[in-house]
Motif scaffolding. Structure first.
Motif, PDB file in Angstrom:
ATOM      1  N   LEU A  23       6.432 -41.225 -12.063  1.00  0.00           N
ATOM      2  CA  LEU A  23       6.022 -40.210 -10.723  1.00  0.00           C
ATOM      3  C   LEU A  23       4.783 -40.384 -10.348  1.00  0.00           C
ATOM      4  O   LEU A  23       4.553 -40.602  -9.066  1.00  0.00           O
ATOM      5  CB  LEU A  23       6.152 -38.738 -11.301  1.00  0.00           C
ATOM      6  N   ILE A  24       3.673 -40.570 -10.985  1.00  0.00           N
ATOM      7  CA  ILE A  24       2.405 -40.734 -10.522  1.00  0.00           C
ATOM      8  C   ILE A  24       1.911 -42.132  -9.784  1.00  0.00           C
ATOM      9  O   ILE A  24       1.179 -42.201  -8.759  1.00  0.00           O
ATOM     10  CB  ILE A  24       1.437 -40.439 -11.407  1.00  0.00           C
ATOM     11  N   ALA A  25       3.083 -42.982 -10.100  1.00  0.00           N
ATOM     12  CA  ALA A  25       2.843 -44.455  -9.399  1.00  0.00           C
ATOM     13  C   ALA A  25       3.569 -44.142  -8.021  1.00  0.00           C
ATOM     14  O   ALA A  25       3.380 -45.284  -7.279  1.00  0.00           O
ATOM     15  CB  ALA A  25       3.387 -45.390 -10.368  1.00  0.00           C
ATOM     16  N   ASP A  26       4.262 -43.439  -7.842  1.00  0.00           N
ATOM     17  CA  ASP A  26       5.175 -43.199  -6.599  1.00  0.00           C
ATOM     18  C   ASP A  26       4.087 -43.012  -5.548  1.00  0.00           C
ATOM     19  O   ASP A  26       3.266 -42.135  -5.139  1.00  0.00           O
ATOM     20  CB  ASP A  26       6.090 -42.010  -6.476  1.00  0.00           C
ATOM     21  N   PRO A  27       4.088 -43.863  -4.457  1.00  0.00           N
ATOM     22  CA  PRO A  27       3.245 -43.405  -3.265  1.00  0.00           C
ATOM     23  C   PRO A  27       3.536 -42.290  -2.530  1.00  0.00           C
ATOM     24  O   PRO A  27       2.608 -41.904  -1.769  1.00  0.00           O
ATOM     25  CB  PRO A  27       3.337 -45.097  -2.367  1.00  0.00           C
ATOM     26  N   ASP A  28       4.573 -41.739  -2.737  1.00  0.00           N
ATOM     27  CA  ASP A  28       4.858 -40.417  -1.982  1.00  0.00           C
ATOM     28  C   ASP A  28       4.479 -39.345  -2.822  1.00  0.00           C
ATOM     29  O   ASP A  28       4.758 -38.075  -2.138  1.00  0.00           O
ATOM     30  CB  ASP A  28       6.373 -40.469  -1.899  1.00  0.00           C
ATOM     31  N   THR A  29       3.702 -39.442  -3.887  1.00  0.00           N
ATOM     32  CA  THR A  29       3.329 -38.350  -4.994  1.00  0.00           C
ATOM     33  C   THR A  29       1.763 -38.258  -4.591  1.00  0.00           C
ATOM     34  O   THR A  29       0.901 -39.352  -4.958  1.00  0.00           O
ATOM     35  CB  THR A  29       3.502 -38.883  -6.327  1.00  0.00           C
ATOM     36  N   VAL A  30       1.073 -36.994  -4.501  1.00  0.00           N
ATOM     37  CA  VAL A  30      -0.310 -36.769  -4.543  1.00  0.00           C
ATOM     38  C   VAL A  30      -0.361 -36.112  -6.222  1.00  0.00           C
ATOM     39  O   VAL A  30       0.456 -35.069  -6.259  1.00  0.00           O
ATOM     40  CB  VAL A  30      -0.716 -35.830  -3.564  1.00  0.00           C
ATOM     41  N   VAL A  31      -1.468 -36.812  -6.732  1.00  0.00           N
ATOM     42  CA  VAL A  31      -1.487 -36.231  -8.205  1.00  0.00           C
ATOM     43  C   VAL A  31      -2.730 -35.393  -8.169  1.00  0.00           C
ATOM     44  O   VAL A  31      -3.963 -36.156  -7.599  1.00  0.00           O
ATOM     45  CB  VAL A  31      -1.775 -37.548  -9.103  1.00  0.00           C
ATOM     46  N   LYS A  78       5.186 -35.834   0.027  1.00  0.00           N
ATOM     47  CA  LYS A  78       6.001 -34.559   0.050  1.00  0.00           C
ATOM     48  C   LYS A  78       5.857 -34.287  -1.609  1.00  0.00           C
ATOM     49  O   LYS A  78       6.444 -33.048  -1.763  1.00  0.00           O
ATOM     50  CB  LYS A  78       7.322 -34.740   0.627  1.00  0.00           C
ATOM     51  N   LYS A  79       5.705 -35.036  -2.432  1.00  0.00           N
ATOM     52  CA  LYS A  79       5.542 -34.562  -3.678  1.00  0.00           C
ATOM     53  C   LYS A  79       4.279 -34.315  -4.223  1.00  0.00           C
ATOM     54  O   LYS A  79       3.291 -35.139  -3.930  1.00  0.00           O
ATOM     55  CB  LYS A  79       6.375 -35.642  -4.522  1.00  0.00           C
ATOM     56  N   VAL A  80       4.074 -33.318  -4.843  1.00  0.00           N
ATOM     57  CA  VAL A  80       2.739 -32.991  -5.642  1.00  0.00           C
ATOM     58  C   VAL A  80       3.045 -32.941  -7.162  1.00  0.00           C
ATOM     59  O   VAL A  80       3.867 -32.056  -7.719  1.00  0.00           O
ATOM     60  CB  VAL A  80       2.334 -31.666  -5.153  1.00  0.00           C
ATOM     61  N   ALA A  81       2.273 -33.650  -7.786  1.00  0.00           N
ATOM     62  CA  ALA A  81       2.336 -33.797  -9.352  1.00  0.00           C
ATOM     63  C   ALA A  81       1.195 -33.267  -9.885  1.00  0.00           C
ATOM     64  O   ALA A  81      -0.131 -33.858  -9.452  1.00  0.00           O
ATOM     65  CB  ALA A  81       2.690 -35.164  -9.734  1.00  0.00           C
TER      66      ALA A  81
END
Length: 312
Positions: free
Chosen positions: A124-132, A176-179
């Motif tokens: 999930l956190i490696a996905d470029p669409d995710t801000v961690v 669009k994803k927030v982790a």
């Protein structure tokens, strides 16, 4: 129980509806005291939170007791182990919130983000669409965080809502994803609930928090960097939940690494590089006297109640 480490440490929480948390305090304190448990438990109308330690049998008994409380059968607990008791005293306190965010309309029982297991977190956190986003405070993030995580540099969890509102557009630009993650999971229950209330749809959080990740994910596969601050006398833990290398400045409560302890600004119990410019001579004189009493108590083989556990 670890055969080499006789003390069991339990970090726990549960969002539940307690009609009268004040009435629960004394019976819970008495039960913990009977079992020889130390640490801190917080009670509020929204539930229960804390970290406690004792023998394996004592912790097992108190967890059974807590799970018998209203709506606490699914109490979230993470276990680790210590060579000696990591707390000085037992505290059971009644609070307005079990983790203070200052947003009265946020209810994690009604809405939270999607849980992500430690085994699935790396992807999930490696996905470029995710801000961690690291939801912890500045003194915690200073000693370790996940690779690529955004550090809010907040001094208190109360600061998180204002920080997110101020930086929302930049954080979500092109993603669009927030982790989000925290030590044991409880702050993420509130922070993900808060983001959902702010209209963010794809919100995720690390189930069991950093502690569960460090316990579960092999070090060679880990994306965690550094150590994880914990709110007891161990100060920090690493992979496998082994006690880390940090100690604590008793003047300002900041974690100290080996370089900090070699600094000319470091005097045990009195000062460190983080606070040397923030305390006056009168304060340092008080700290020095307190440290003297701590050392005398140590020589007598007893604890000194003036030494507070980590945290702010």
């Amino acid at each position: 129980m670890s055969e080499a480490l006789p003390i069991t440490v339990a970090a726990l929480y549960r969002f539940a509806a307690f009609a009268d948390p004040a009435s629960m305090r004394e019976p819970l304190f008495a039960k913990c005291e009977e079992l020889g448990i130390k640490g801190t438990l917080l009670l509020a109308r929204e539930g229960l939170n804390g970290t406690i330690a004792g023998t394996d049998n004592a912790i097992g008994a108190i967890i059974d007791h807590l799970r018998a409380l209203p709506d606490c059968a699914d109490l979230e607990v993470k276990y680790s182990y210590a060579a000696k008791m990591p707390f000085i005293r037992l505290k059971v306190r009644v609070k307005q919130e079990i983790v203070t965010m200052g947003e009265p309309d946020i209810d994690p029982r009604a809405s939270v983000g999607r849980y992500v297991s430690p085994e699935d977190w790396n992807a999930l956190i490696a996905d470029p669409d995710t801000v961690v986003i690291d939801t912890r405070n500045d003194y915690e993030t200073a000693i370790g965080t996940f690779e690529g995580a955004v550090d809010p540099h907040t001094a208190s969890f109360r600061d998180f809502p204002a920080w997110f509102r101020e930086h929302r557009d930049d954080l979500l630009e092109g993603r669009k994803k927030v982790a989000m993650f925290c030590t044991g999971g409880i702050r993420c229950e509130k922070s993900t609930s808060f983001l959902r209330a702010e209209g963010v749809d794809e919100v995720y959080h690390l189930k069991g928090g950093i502690l569960k990740y460090l316990e579960t994910v092999p070090e060679e596969e880990s994306r965690w960097q550094g150590e994880c601050f914990v709110f007891d006398e161990r100060v920090a833990v690493g992979h496998g939940l082994k006690q880390g290398d940090y100690t604590l400045c008793r003047a300002c409560r900041m974690p100290l690494d080996a370089d900090d302890r070699q600094s000319p600004d470091f005097a045990e119990g009195v000062s460190c590089p983080h606070c040397i410019g923030d305390r006056d001579e009168a304060q340092r004189a008080r700290y020095a006297e307190r440290q003297k009493q701590v050392e005398l108590a140590r020589k007598r083989g007893v604890g000194h109640v003036g030494v507070k556990p980590p945290g702010r």
